[in-house]
Design an enzyme around this catalytic site. Sequence first.
Site, PDB file in Angstrom:
ATOM      1  CG  HIS A  71     -46.491   8.825 -10.627  1.00 17.32           C
ATOM      2  ND1 HIS A  71     -46.045   7.538 -10.661  1.00 17.32           N
ATOM      3  CD2 HIS A  71     -47.425   8.899 -11.619  1.00 17.32           C
ATOM      4  CE1 HIS A  71     -46.668   6.860 -11.607  1.00 17.32           C
ATOM      5  NE2 HIS A  71     -47.515   7.677 -12.207  1.00 17.32           N
ATOM      6  CD  GLU A 131     -43.333   6.207  -8.900  1.00 20.33           C
ATOM      7  OE1 GLU A 131     -42.648   6.784  -9.752  1.00 20.33           O
ATOM      8  OE2 GLU A 131     -44.579   6.179  -8.924  1.00 20.33           O
ATOM      9  CG  ASP A 191     -44.515  12.793 -13.184  1.00 18.81           C
ATOM     10  OD1 ASP A 191     -44.516  13.588 -12.221  1.00 18.81           O
ATOM     11  OD2 ASP A 191     -45.506  12.108 -13.502  1.00 18.81           O
ATOM     12  NE  ARG A 231     -46.538   2.697 -14.172  1.00 16.83           N
ATOM     13  CZ  ARG A 231     -47.457   3.630 -14.387  1.00 16.83           C
ATOM     14  NH1 ARG A 231     -47.090   4.889 -14.617  1.00 16.83           N
ATOM     15  NH2 ARG A 231     -48.744   3.340 -14.350  1.00 16.83           N
TER      16      ARG A 231
HETATM   17  P1  NAI Z   1     -50.697   3.386 -24.810  1.00 17.07           P
HETATM   18  O1  NAI Z   1     -50.956   1.938 -24.524  1.00 17.07           O
HETATM   19  O2  NAI Z   1     -51.722   4.175 -25.534  1.00 17.07           O
HETATM   20  O3  NAI Z   1     -49.314   3.526 -25.608  1.00 17.07           O
HETATM   21  C1  NAI Z   1     -48.151   2.824 -25.297  1.00 17.07           C
HETATM   22  C2  NAI Z   1     -47.354   2.681 -26.574  1.00 17.07           C
HETATM   23  O4  NAI Z   1     -46.099   2.078 -26.241  1.00 17.07           O
HETATM   24  C3  NAI Z   1     -48.021   1.785 -27.624  1.00 17.07           C
HETATM   25  O5  NAI Z   1     -48.062   2.430 -28.888  1.00 17.07           O
HETATM   26  C4  NAI Z   1     -47.130   0.552 -27.653  1.00 17.07           C
HETATM   27  O6  NAI Z   1     -47.078  -0.054 -28.936  1.00 17.07           O
HETATM   28  C5  NAI Z   1     -45.798   1.153 -27.271  1.00 17.07           C
HETATM   29  N1  NAI Z   1     -44.825   0.172 -26.854  1.00 17.07           N
HETATM   30  C6  NAI Z   1     -45.026  -1.089 -26.355  1.00 17.07           C
HETATM   31  N2  NAI Z   1     -43.856  -1.720 -26.185  1.00 17.07           N
HETATM   32  C7  NAI Z   1     -42.889  -0.847 -26.579  1.00 17.07           C
HETATM   33  C8  NAI Z   1     -41.481  -0.923 -26.672  1.00 17.07           C
HETATM   34  N3  NAI Z   1     -40.829  -2.050 -26.348  1.00 17.07           N
HETATM   35  N4  NAI Z   1     -40.809   0.146 -27.134  1.00 17.07           N
HETATM   36  C9  NAI Z   1     -41.450   1.288 -27.500  1.00 17.07           C
HETATM   37  N5  NAI Z   1     -42.794   1.409 -27.463  1.00 17.07           N
HETATM   38  C10 NAI Z   1     -43.507   0.363 -26.998  1.00 17.07           C
HETATM   39  O7  NAI Z   1     -50.355   4.035 -23.393  1.00 17.07           O
HETATM   40  P2  NAI Z   1     -50.448   5.564 -22.969  1.00 17.07           P
HETATM   41  O8  NAI Z   1     -51.809   5.866 -22.469  1.00 17.07           O
HETATM   42  O9  NAI Z   1     -49.872   6.399 -24.044  1.00 17.07           O
HETATM   43  O10 NAI Z   1     -49.491   5.576 -21.679  1.00 17.07           O
HETATM   44  C11 NAI Z   1     -48.099   5.344 -21.795  1.00 17.07           C
HETATM   45  C12 NAI Z   1     -47.527   5.139 -20.406  1.00 17.07           C
HETATM   46  O11 NAI Z   1     -47.626   6.350 -19.659  1.00 17.07           O
HETATM   47  C13 NAI Z   1     -48.301   4.127 -19.531  1.00 17.07           C
HETATM   48  O12 NAI Z   1     -47.858   2.800 -19.782  1.00 17.07           O
HETATM   49  C14 NAI Z   1     -47.955   4.567 -18.143  1.00 17.07           C
HETATM   50  O13 NAI Z   1     -46.809   3.845 -17.716  1.00 17.07           O
HETATM   51  C15 NAI Z   1     -47.597   6.030 -18.280  1.00 17.07           C
HETATM   52  N6  NAI Z   1     -48.507   6.931 -17.560  1.00 17.07           N
HETATM   53  C16 NAI Z   1     -47.978   7.796 -16.644  1.00 17.07           C
HETATM   54  C17 NAI Z   1     -48.777   8.675 -15.964  1.00 17.07           C
HETATM   55  C18 NAI Z   1     -48.215   9.677 -14.993  1.00 17.07           C
HETATM   56  O14 NAI Z   1     -48.971  10.302 -14.228  1.00 17.07           O
HETATM   57  N7  NAI Z   1     -46.922   9.899 -14.952  1.00 17.07           N
HETATM   58  C19 NAI Z   1     -50.225   8.672 -16.161  1.00 17.07           C
HETATM   59  C20 NAI Z   1     -50.682   7.760 -17.197  1.00 17.07           C
HETATM   60  C21 NAI Z   1     -49.838   6.912 -17.858  1.00 17.07           C
END
Ligand code: NAI
Length: 344
Positions: A292, A260, A255, A231
């Site tokens: 994105h 954005e 990305d 993000r």
């Molecule tokens: P997920 O929920 O599986 O993993 C997120 C991880 O971040 C978890 O292990 C969590 O413990 C950790 N986390 C929480 N607070 C934190 C902190 N303060 N410091 C470090 N780590 C922390 O989510 P997933 O599926 O891996 O997605 C991650 C992010 O990717 C989403 O939140 C979304 O913002 C982004 N995303 C971007 C896309 C794109 O097209 N550019 C598409 C899909 C997701």
Amino acid sequence: MHKFAFFDTKPYDRPGFEKYSEGTDIEFKFFETKLDEDTAGLAEGCEGVVVFVNDTVNAAVIDKLYSMGIRLIALRCAGFNNVDTRAAFEKIHIVRVPAYSPYAVAEHAMAMLLCSLRRIHKAYNRTREFNFSLNGFTGFDLHGKTVGVIGTGKIGRVFIDICRGFGMKVIAYDPYPAKDSGIDYVSLDELFASADIISLHCPLTKETEYIINKDSIKLMKKGVFIINTSRGQLIDTDDLIEGIKNKIIGAACLDVYEEESNIFFEDNSGHIMQDDTLARLISMPNVILTSHQAFLTSDALENIAKITIENIQAFLNGNEIKNELCYHCGKSDICKKERAGKCF
Ligand code: NAI
């Protein structure tokens, strides 16, 4: 028929949703406009809305939708930082697609890193003009370099596997470390100080907002590459630009961008760019920006459509809504999901 208003529709969204809704009692009304206070009225007569990352789902929009009888907000994405979950509680159920293809996003992160590091984007342009000079194209081997991964959830872990395939040393920071993963967890400061490449895979929360800022940049190795596919607000863009100008940051692969929402996903090529910060970023030779698009694979789009329709069906049938989330989820027993299969 159960009608759902589908906001911010792009041509690539429709085929999957049309395919998976065929033969069901769900009908989508597709709107190109984003959801906000002015456009919420378009959902009149619908039972729910389907929204994406840059739709506005604040308290005012939620109240308006609720007064129109809307009882479901179906996010066709994983991140939900654009939704006021507190305002929606006990009014409108919120569902999302927690995972549709972690591979799509992780592979895009690596694609940007390789492109930037080996100057593929520049070589492509040069050779099209029969310029076969290699000056300025010197990269470095990824093998043996240290990558620091912030957030080791679904996407972060796929990215780690990819990096291991390249023979990179992986260190990571996550307040909730993955058990038995063999990942070498370190403190955030240690990660900033040791990584040659930093990749952000955490959600946007109060704790992670501007996690990359002038103080964290000060700790980083000279020449560090930063990748952000999560993000935009994880990075203070002004501080990033300063870090690039001071040559601490060797390259940025972005990305997402903190401002954005009214720019990305649209063709702005005929307009004068009003966002000077974005224009500055784009002008920098060591910044690669994609709009994105990390999620955008045919596999991911199919999964998004399929899971969103399953979420809607679970809501309509009164079944357990496994992909529901709420403000209280996991934090207190006000949320009834564990006991009743629904947050409220
Ligand atoms: P997920 O929920 O599986 O993993 C997120 C991880 O971040 C978890 O292990 C969590 O413990 C950790 N986390 C929480 N607070 C934190 C902190 N303060 N410091 C470090 N780590 C922390 O989510 P997933 O599926 O891996 O997605 C991650 C992010 O990717 C989403 O939140 C979304 O913002 C982004 N995303 C971007 C896309 C794109 O097209 N550019 C598409 C899909 C997701």
